[in-house]
Each structure stands twice: as structure tokens, then as C-alpha cells.
Design an enzyme around this catalytic site. Structure first.
Site, PDB file in Angstrom:
ATOM      1  N   SER A 155      78.174  70.724  62.953  1.00 34.13           N
ATOM      2  CA  SER A 155      76.959  71.171  62.287  1.00 34.13           C
ATOM      3  C   SER A 155      76.634  72.592  62.759  1.00 34.13           C
ATOM      4  CB  SER A 155      75.819  70.179  62.556  1.00 34.13           C
ATOM      5  OG  SER A 155      74.719  70.421  61.722  1.00 34.13           O
ATOM      6  N   ARG A 224      61.017  66.972  60.966  1.00 36.19           N
ATOM      7  CA  ARG A 224      62.119  66.079  61.343  1.00 36.19           C
ATOM      8  C   ARG A 224      62.396  65.051  60.251  1.00 36.19           C
ATOM      9  NH1 ARG A 224      66.578  66.181  64.482  1.00 36.19           N
ATOM     10  NH2 ARG A 224      67.026  64.170  65.453  1.00 36.19           N
ATOM     11  N   ASP A 323      78.925  63.456  53.614  1.00 37.58           N
ATOM     12  CA  ASP A 323      77.935  64.462  54.000  1.00 37.58           C
ATOM     13  C   ASP A 323      77.276  65.059  52.760  1.00 37.58           C
ATOM     14  OD1 ASP A 323      76.495  66.525  55.234  1.00 37.58           O
ATOM     15  OD2 ASP A 323      78.116  66.981  56.631  1.00 37.58           O
ATOM     16  N   HIS A 353      75.895  63.067  57.056  1.00 30.85           N
ATOM     17  CA  HIS A 353      76.152  64.196  57.954  1.00 30.85           C
ATOM     18  C   HIS A 353      76.246  63.775  59.419  1.00 30.85           C
ATOM     19  CE1 HIS A 353      76.107  68.338  59.347  1.00 30.85           C
ATOM     20  NE2 HIS A 353      75.052  68.103  60.100  1.00 30.85           N
TER      21      HIS A 353
END
Length: 373
Positions: A155, A224, A323, A353
Site C-alpha cells: 500500500s 477511518r 483490491d 486491499h
């Protein structure tokens, strides 16, 4: 509070223990300036005599430097990849992980003290991934590491690894880029903007100068939630939660909207938001997200093939098949633009992901054969 800028000796130091190093003043890519940058880092294993066994592991957005357990009691986030006898065997390799500039796990960031003794807060400058690479190169110098055996990350960590291979091609022999492309796309920037705006619009944000008072916890938790939706797949959400209510809560049995119960998936996202608030700084979330938005290996370097042509490292490219944040197509685009014939390895994981974290063990045999045999 700014942490004292002292280096911890490598010999006799504990594996997985946090260390600090000042890397000096920084003129930043976007025009800002930091008079003294301190980097927090952890190491595992021992550097050999010619410093040829050093491996840099780059963390993701809200990740820490704690890749593996080492001598501590805390489990690391890539235990299946790093440790004694693991793919990156700490009995053979000297592993380093660095907290990115702007973070809140010990490196200089918005909560650190500025020269006037107050937290940087809203005054903290924009730091790009390219800036963070330059800072890490100074740390490597301090550790006596001229070149890395391997730089690896997933990532945002993969974006950092790629930037290393292009910014300092003579200092990276092997580079593993997992679950990220050559640049942040418009869609990825859009998701990121929604997250940073959630924080900035929290009434407690105070323009970024909230230290010493109520922190913008609601905004950070919302950021988040938005991020976590992109980290997991639709299949994962449907399989785990479906349309089920949370416990005895009743989403469809409320005379007023403010009294309705939650679905399980809502409770799950609430939990993810609450967990992050306990361990992360809102300003750091903005600073690092902005750094990821800056990710573009071609910036100032021409077309993609031209930008990558300077890299001399061997590359290992991998993607998660499900993903929906960094699509496998972006990994294929990167691989196709690299010099030579570079395959794309695939993590088969319905989770999305986050498979680069939970299913990294799938890449163990390929990584060992390619880089660590």
C-alpha cells in the site's frame, strides 16, 4: 514533544525496540522547511560487516514501525513475512522499519514541538513521499548502510519502496511493491479528500491547533470509516455482515431516526473508527494522507517508462485480486512500464486491499525465490 535526537548503537540493541535518530534540517519539495527532523525506527537482526544484508520494510498509512515481535511482547503487523526463519529471515538479514515524517509514532510530525516550544499543529508543512525517502536515506547513512539488499512495502509502503528505487537507484538492489500503483489516481485522491475533510470539519479540529484541548475524535473516526470501506471488498462485507442487525438493535423499528438501531456492518465500522482514535493523531492522519495523495513517481521525470528507466533494482510486483482501492490493473501498468519482463504476482484473497496484510504469507515462497533464497 520533540524526542531527543540520539542514535541507539546497533550492537546489543533489542530487536523490535524503538530507536531515534536526528537527520537534520529539511528543505521540503513543496517549499516548506523543518529545522530538525527526528526519525523513529526499529531494527531486527544484525548488520553484517559489509552492510550488504540490510532490508528496509515500509509501513502503510496508519501502520507503525513494529513489523515483527522481536524481543518485545507486542505482535508485529507482518509476522508472516519478517522474523527468525521467516521469508525475510532476521537471523540472516538486518531489517529496518522507519516511521514516516509526519507520523505520530516517534518521528517528527504535527504533534512534535516546533522551535517555539509549541506543537507544530496547523503550521506543519506538506511532506511528500519523495521527502520521506530523502529523510530515510539520511538515516541509512547514519546506520552505515550504503545500499539496501531489498526495499519492500505494501500500500503506501509500496509507494515509498518504489520512490526509493527511482530517487536513489544506486542504493536499492531489489524492490518489492505490493498493492499499489505508480501514482495515486483521481479516485484515490477523492477518497483521501473525503477522509481529510471529515477531520477538518470536526468542531474540535480548531484549524489543526487542538493540542491541549479536546481532539477531533469524531472526525478522525469518520475518516477511518471511509478508509476502511475501501480496504475491504463488497464480498467481505456481505459474507461477514449481510443485512443483519447488530445484536438486539433494530434498524427498521424506530419511530424516530435518531433512535434506530444499527446494522452489523455499521457497528463494525464504528469499532474500526474507535480503535484508530485511541492510537493515532488526527493531524498526522491528514499529513500522511496528503503525502500519499502526492504519490506520483513520474512527477518531474517525464512519462512513466522514462521515469522508471533510471531504476536498476530487480523488481517484485504484487497485487490483491479483490483490491478495490489499488486495482490490480495499476500493478500491471507499473510492471509493464518497468525495464525488462516483470511479472505481477497475485494474492488470492476475497477480503480486498487488506489482503496485503492478512494474506502476505501467500507471497512468501515467491519472494524467497526472487530475493531471499
Amino acid at each position: 514533544m520533540t524526542i531527543a535526537a540520539t542514535a541507539v548503537p546497533l550492537s546489543g540493541s533489542s530487536d523490535g525496540a524503538l530507536k531515534y535518530q536526528s537527520v537534520g534540517a529539511f528543505e521540503l519539495e513543496a517549499g516548506g522547511f523543518l529545522p530538525d527532523v527526528v526519525l523513529a525506527y526499529e531494527t531486527w537482526g544484525r548488520l553484517n560487516a559489509d552492510a550488504s544484508n540490510a532490508v528496509l520494510v515500509e509501513h502503510a498509512l496508519t501502520g507503525s514501525t513494529h513489523v515483527a515481535r522481536g524481543d518485545s511482547d507486542e505482535e508485529g503487523w507482518w509476522e508472516h513475512l519478517v522474523g527468525p526463519g521467516a521469508t525475510i529471515d532476521t537471523d540472516r538479514y538486518f531489517v529496518v522499519s522507519v516511521n514516516i515524517v509526519g507520523g505520530c509514532y516517534g518521528s517528527t510530525g504535527p504533534s512534535s514541538s516546533a522551535p517555539d516550544g509549541k506543537p507544530w499543529g496547523s503550521r506543519f508543512p506538506l511532506v511528500t513521499l519523495r521527502d520521506s525517502t530523502v529523510a530515510e536515506a539520511r538515516l541509512a547513512d547514519a546506520l552505515g548502510i550504503r545500499s539496501w539488499h531489498t526495499v519492500v512495502g505494501g500500500s503506501m509502503g509500496g509507494a515509498r519502496a518504489l520512490e526509493w528505487a527511482v530517487t536513489f537507484p544506486d542504493r536499492v538492489k531489489r524492490c518489492a511493491v505490493i498493492s499499489v500503483g505508480a501514482y495515486s489516481t483521481a479516485e484515490q485522491i477523492a477518497f483521501a479528500q473525503a477522509q481529510t475533510l471529515a477531520i477538518r470539519q470536526d468542531p474540535d479540529f480548531n484549524g489543526g491547533d487542538y493540542y491541549g484541548q479536546a481532539a477531533p475524535e469524531a472526525g478522525l473516526a469518520l475518516a477511518r470509516r471511509i478508509a476502511h470501506i475501501t480496504y475491504r471488498s463488497a464480498h467481505e462485507f456481505d459474507f461477514r455482515f449481510g443485512r443483519n442487525p447488530q445484536g438486539a438493535e433494530t434498524p427498521l423499528d424506530a419511530a424516530r431516526l435518531d433512535r434506530r438501531g444499527r446494522y452489523q456492518v455499521e457497528s463494525y465500522l464504528d469499532h474500526q473508527g474507535s480503535k484508530l482514535v485511541k492510537r493515532f493523531d488526527a493531524n498526522s492522519y491528514i499529513a500522511i494522507t496528503e503525502a500519499l495523495m502526492s504519490h506520483d513517481v513520474t512527477r518531474g521525470r517525464g512519462a512513466l517508462e522514462e521515469a522508471l528507466s533510471v531504476a536498476t533494482a530487480e523488481f517484485f510486483i504484487a497485487a490483491v485480486n479483490s483490491d478495490r482501492l489499488y486495482f490490480p490493473e495499476q500493478s500491471r501498468e507499473l510492471a509493464n512500464a518497468l525495464p525488462g519482463d516483470v511479472p505481477v504476482h497475485v494474492i488470492e484473497a476475497p477480503i480486498g486491499h487488506d489482503g496485503f496484510l492478512t494474506e502476505i504469507g501467500q507471497l512468501g515462497p515467491q519472494l524467497r525465490d526472487a530475493f531471499f533464497g
